[in-house]
Design a protein around this motif. Structure first.
Motif, mmCIF file in Angstrom:
data_model
loop_
_atom_site.group_PDB
_atom_site.id
_atom_site.type_symbol
_atom_site.label_atom_id
_atom_site.label_comp_id
_atom_site.label_asym_id
_atom_site.label_seq_id
_atom_site.Cartn_x
_atom_site.Cartn_y
_atom_site.Cartn_z
ATOM 1 N N PHE A 134 2.145 -3.556 -2.709
ATOM 2 C CA PHE A 134 3.432 -3.647 -3.408
ATOM 3 C C PHE A 134 4.529 -2.976 -2.588
ATOM 4 O O PHE A 134 5.654 -3.463 -2.500
ATOM 5 C CB PHE A 134 3.347 -2.972 -4.781
ATOM 6 C CG PHE A 134 2.288 -3.522 -5.686
ATOM 7 C CD1 PHE A 134 2.021 -4.874 -5.738
ATOM 8 C CD2 PHE A 134 1.554 -2.686 -6.506
ATOM 9 C CE1 PHE A 134 1.037 -5.387 -6.568
ATOM 10 C CE2 PHE A 134 0.570 -3.183 -7.342
ATOM 11 C CZ PHE A 134 0.312 -4.534 -7.379
ATOM 12 N N TRP A 137 5.677 -5.352 0.117
ATOM 13 C CA TRP A 137 6.547 -6.430 -0.340
ATOM 14 C C TRP A 137 7.941 -5.913 -0.684
ATOM 15 O O TRP A 137 8.935 -6.632 -0.534
ATOM 16 C CB TRP A 137 5.933 -7.133 -1.547
ATOM 17 C CG TRP A 137 4.808 -8.047 -1.187
ATOM 18 C CD1 TRP A 137 3.514 -7.955 -1.608
ATOM 19 C CD2 TRP A 137 4.869 -9.196 -0.335
ATOM 20 N NE1 TRP A 137 2.763 -8.972 -1.078
ATOM 21 C CE2 TRP A 137 3.572 -9.747 -0.289
ATOM 22 C CE3 TRP A 137 5.890 -9.810 0.387
ATOM 23 C CZ2 TRP A 137 3.270 -10.878 0.449
ATOM 24 C CZ3 TRP A 137 5.590 -10.943 1.132
ATOM 25 C CH2 TRP A 137 4.297 -11.475 1.162
ATOM 26 N N SER A 157 3.403 -9.529 -4.875
ATOM 27 C CA SER A 157 4.794 -9.101 -4.861
ATOM 28 C C SER A 157 5.302 -8.769 -6.255
ATOM 29 O O SER A 157 6.300 -8.069 -6.404
ATOM 30 C CB SER A 157 5.665 -10.206 -4.262
ATOM 31 O OG SER A 157 5.625 -11.366 -5.088
ATOM 32 N N PHE A 245 9.143 -8.213 -6.733
ATOM 33 C CA PHE A 245 9.741 -8.593 -5.458
ATOM 34 C C PHE A 245 9.440 -10.054 -5.104
ATOM 35 O O PHE A 245 9.533 -10.446 -3.946
ATOM 36 C CB PHE A 245 9.240 -7.656 -4.357
ATOM 37 C CG PHE A 245 9.321 -6.203 -4.744
ATOM 38 C CD1 PHE A 245 10.553 -5.590 -4.883
ATOM 39 C CD2 PHE A 245 8.176 -5.474 -5.011
ATOM 40 C CE1 PHE A 245 10.640 -4.246 -5.253
ATOM 41 C CE2 PHE A 245 8.245 -4.139 -5.391
ATOM 42 C CZ PHE A 245 9.486 -3.525 -5.515
ATOM 43 N N ALA A 246 9.091 -10.849 -6.133
ATOM 44 C CA ALA A 246 8.716 -12.238 -5.874
ATOM 45 C C ALA A 246 9.861 -13.037 -5.274
ATOM 46 O O ALA A 246 9.626 -13.951 -4.470
ATOM 47 C CB ALA A 246 8.229 -12.889 -7.173
ATOM 48 N N VAL A 249 9.859 -12.940 -1.343
ATOM 49 C CA VAL A 249 8.728 -13.397 -0.528
ATOM 50 C C VAL A 249 9.141 -14.500 0.432
ATOM 51 O O VAL A 249 8.759 -14.494 1.614
ATOM 52 C CB VAL A 249 7.567 -13.859 -1.444
ATOM 53 C CG1 VAL A 249 6.460 -14.503 -0.617
ATOM 54 C CG2 VAL A 249 7.016 -12.677 -2.235
ATOM 55 N N ASP A 273 2.031 -15.906 -4.283
ATOM 56 C CA ASP A 273 2.723 -15.467 -3.064
ATOM 57 C C ASP A 273 2.343 -16.346 -1.879
ATOM 58 O O ASP A 273 3.200 -16.710 -1.058
ATOM 59 C CB ASP A 273 2.378 -14.011 -2.750
ATOM 60 C CG ASP A 273 3.015 -13.030 -3.712
ATOM 61 O OD1 ASP A 273 4.002 -13.396 -4.382
ATOM 62 O OD2 ASP A 273 2.532 -11.883 -3.790
#
Length: 555
Positions: A134, A137, A157, A245-246, A249, A273
């Motif tokens: 994590f 990311w 993420s 935090f997607a 990516v 991801d």
């Protein structure tokens, strides 16, 4: 400057790529100052070669144990290993708040790295398992062209969807993790005694209501993030917008190695991801093994794959290690399975529906007119979870499910013995048509492989929480509940049978549904109720499997 024999012995024992350089210089407890003045304690494992790349690991689990070995291995291979304790852990200042500070602290650490005399621009790698991933990311999209490689192991993420899978709550994972983090602050002997006793406080906490008191039952103190996660559980909660935090990516251009296991708690999110990176055109590699979140096999596999990946992308002139370099490498479970190399995930497959039938039958032929099956779910005696994706390796993975299947609150549907092997690789889903006496209920679905001795081994599963308005209700009061199961790769042998479980929960892996509609953290009223599962032509409940190799199983 310790001799390199430690790294050499570890490399030989783990069958890792060969060591290439000499001694390692270690500097511990370096103070790296964040922008708000907090000091982040950092260890540096330095190689004896010039212009060496750097591998950054940020962790909340301390810098000793396996990480100390990893630091030596990386440095012995000609890479600077920088291992830093996240704020509030491992001697670093400040307070640990999951996911809150990782981006800013990571950027401040990167700024510090760029000012070191040994820094080589454009040669940064990152390595991380679970929460360490994590932290990767959080930083990766802002590391610019310096970032040349990532190794993301059993991580993702975004944690929100894994925490609230199916809009339930991953109680076992979250509370166990909270207890684990707290245990790092207690004396070592006290921790060992608690482990020897089988962690009775944690076990009691997993059964306790309301959940808002469970952290104090487990640890004796209030865990702020546990309380926050109980409160901010709705899908649109603003709380999570800065903690996932997607959306970053697709901006990552460095090649990413992902290593995970079929029984890992983050597997669906990690595969999301992977799909995002593939859609963005980013090179990468995906490895999925027969592993759980904390299993020794996972750690060894991650080291082998990760060190080779960093060698390839950070030291391109280095001798390439042998072994597979396919974009996807995965382990197919079951007899006749084993490791497979694939060009992509998921592979081409034929979605095949296995319908639920009267009498507990599972078959590919269409459903017939029938009366529904029923069971009564009582949250005061919740259907227990057994194996599957859990945080603690010794309780996770495949287990014989017969004692759970014998309960009156579990429906099972079983196929005839397969006449030929059936190979399934890819996403798995189920459509369950259900009617509940109460408007609040959970639908848990699990696929098992029943061997010739009658043992029922769980392969994958999923759970969805039902609340008023979430699914359309027909004139009979029934609703179709789509249940995504964990993806899988499994070969069902000839003579084996497929079995589908349908029940009202899997506690404490997922928090029990009280049936009362009360809030997640404060619920204490438990209401039992009947459920009906339909399997007629108008309401065709079915399991849908991605079949890649089949010898015409019996209908």
């Amino acid at each position: 400057m310790p001799p390199p024999f430690v790294a050499r012995l570890a490399s030989a024992a783990l069958r890792l790529p060969a060591i290439r350089t000499g001694p390692v210089r270690i500097t511990r407890d370096i103070p790296v100052r964040a922008r708000d003045g907090v000091v982040l304690r950092t260890d540096h494992y330095a190689p004896t070669v010039p212009d060496a790349p750097t591998v950054l690991i940020r962790t909340p689990y301390g810098r000793g144990g396996p990480l100390r070995l990893l630091g030596r291995l990386l440095a012995a291979r000609g890479q600077h290993a920088v291992i830093q304790s996240c704020r509030g852990t491992g001697g670093s200042g400040g307070t640990f708040a999951p996911l809150v500070h990782e981006r800013d602290d990571g950027l401040d650490t990167l700024d510090w790295l760029r000012r070191q005399p040994w820094w080589a621009a454009g040669a940064l790698g990152m390595f991380g398992i679970s929460y360490q991933g994590f932290a990767q990311w959080a930083l990766a999209a802002d590391a610019d062209d310096d970032l040349r490689a990532m190794v993301a192991v059993v991580t993702a993420s975004a944690t929100r969807d894994s925490t609230y899978a199916g809009e339930s709550f991953a109680l076992d994972t979250v509370l166990t993790w909270a207890e684990l983090l707290h245990a790092q602050t207690v004396p070592w002997l006290a921790r060992q005694w608690e482990l020897k006793r089988g962690q009775p406080r944690l076990a009691a906490a997993l059964e306790h209501l309301p959940l808002a008191d469970a952290d104090r039952v487990a640890t004796g103190v209030t865990i702020p993030f546990f309380q926050e996660w109980l409160r901010h559980h709705t899908p649109d909660a603003p709380y999570w917008r800065t903690r996932v935090f997607a959306d970053r990516v697709a901006r990552v251009r460095a090649p990413v190695l992902m290593v995970t296991g079929w029984h890992d708690i983050f597997l669906p999110a990690q595969l999301d991801d992977h799909a995002t990176l593939r859609a963005a055109g980013t090179r990468g590699r995906l490895v999925i093994g027969p592993w759980t979140h904390g299993s020794p096999g996972l750690f060894i596999g991650a080291l082998r794959e990760g060190l080779a990946w960093l060698d390839t992308h950070l030291t391109p002139r280095a001798r390439r290690p042998g072994g597979s370099t396919a974009p996807v490498r995965l382990y197919v479970g079951g007899r006749g399975g084993g490791w497979r190399d694939l060009p992509d995930w998921p592979p081409p497959a034929t979605d095949t529906a296995w319908h639920l039938h009267p009498g507990g039958e599972l078959a590919t032929r269409p459903p017939v007119p029938s009366t529904p099956d029923g069971f009564r779910y009582d949250p005061a005696d919740p259907t227990p979870s057994l194996g599957g994706p859990l945080l603690v390796a010794k309780r996770a993975g495949a287990a014989d499910n017969r004692r759970v299947e014998a309960r009156p609150d579990v429906l099972t549907y079983t196929s005839a013995p397969l006449t030929r092997p059936l190979e399934v690789i890819g996403p798995v889903r189920a459509d369950i048509h259900v009617r509940g006496e109460l408007p609040y209920l959970d639908v848990f679905v699990r696929l098992c492989d029943v061997d010739r001795r009658g043992r029922s081994w769980n392969i994958c599963d999923g759970l969805v929480r039902v609340a008023p308005g979430r699914f359309a209700v027909d004139a009979s009061g029934a609703m179709r509940v789509p249940v995504p199961l964990w993806p899988t790769a499994h070969r069902f042998a000839a003579g084996h049978r497929l079995r589908l479980q349908v029940s009202g929960g899997a506690h404490p892996r997922w928090a029990r549904n009280p049936g009362s509609g009360e809030s997640l953290g404060t619920a204490v009223t438990l209401r039992a109720g009947w459920r009906q599962v339909f399997h007629d032509p108008e309401r065709p409940s079915a399991l849908v499997l991605p079949v890649v190799h089949s010898g015409h199983p019996q209908p």
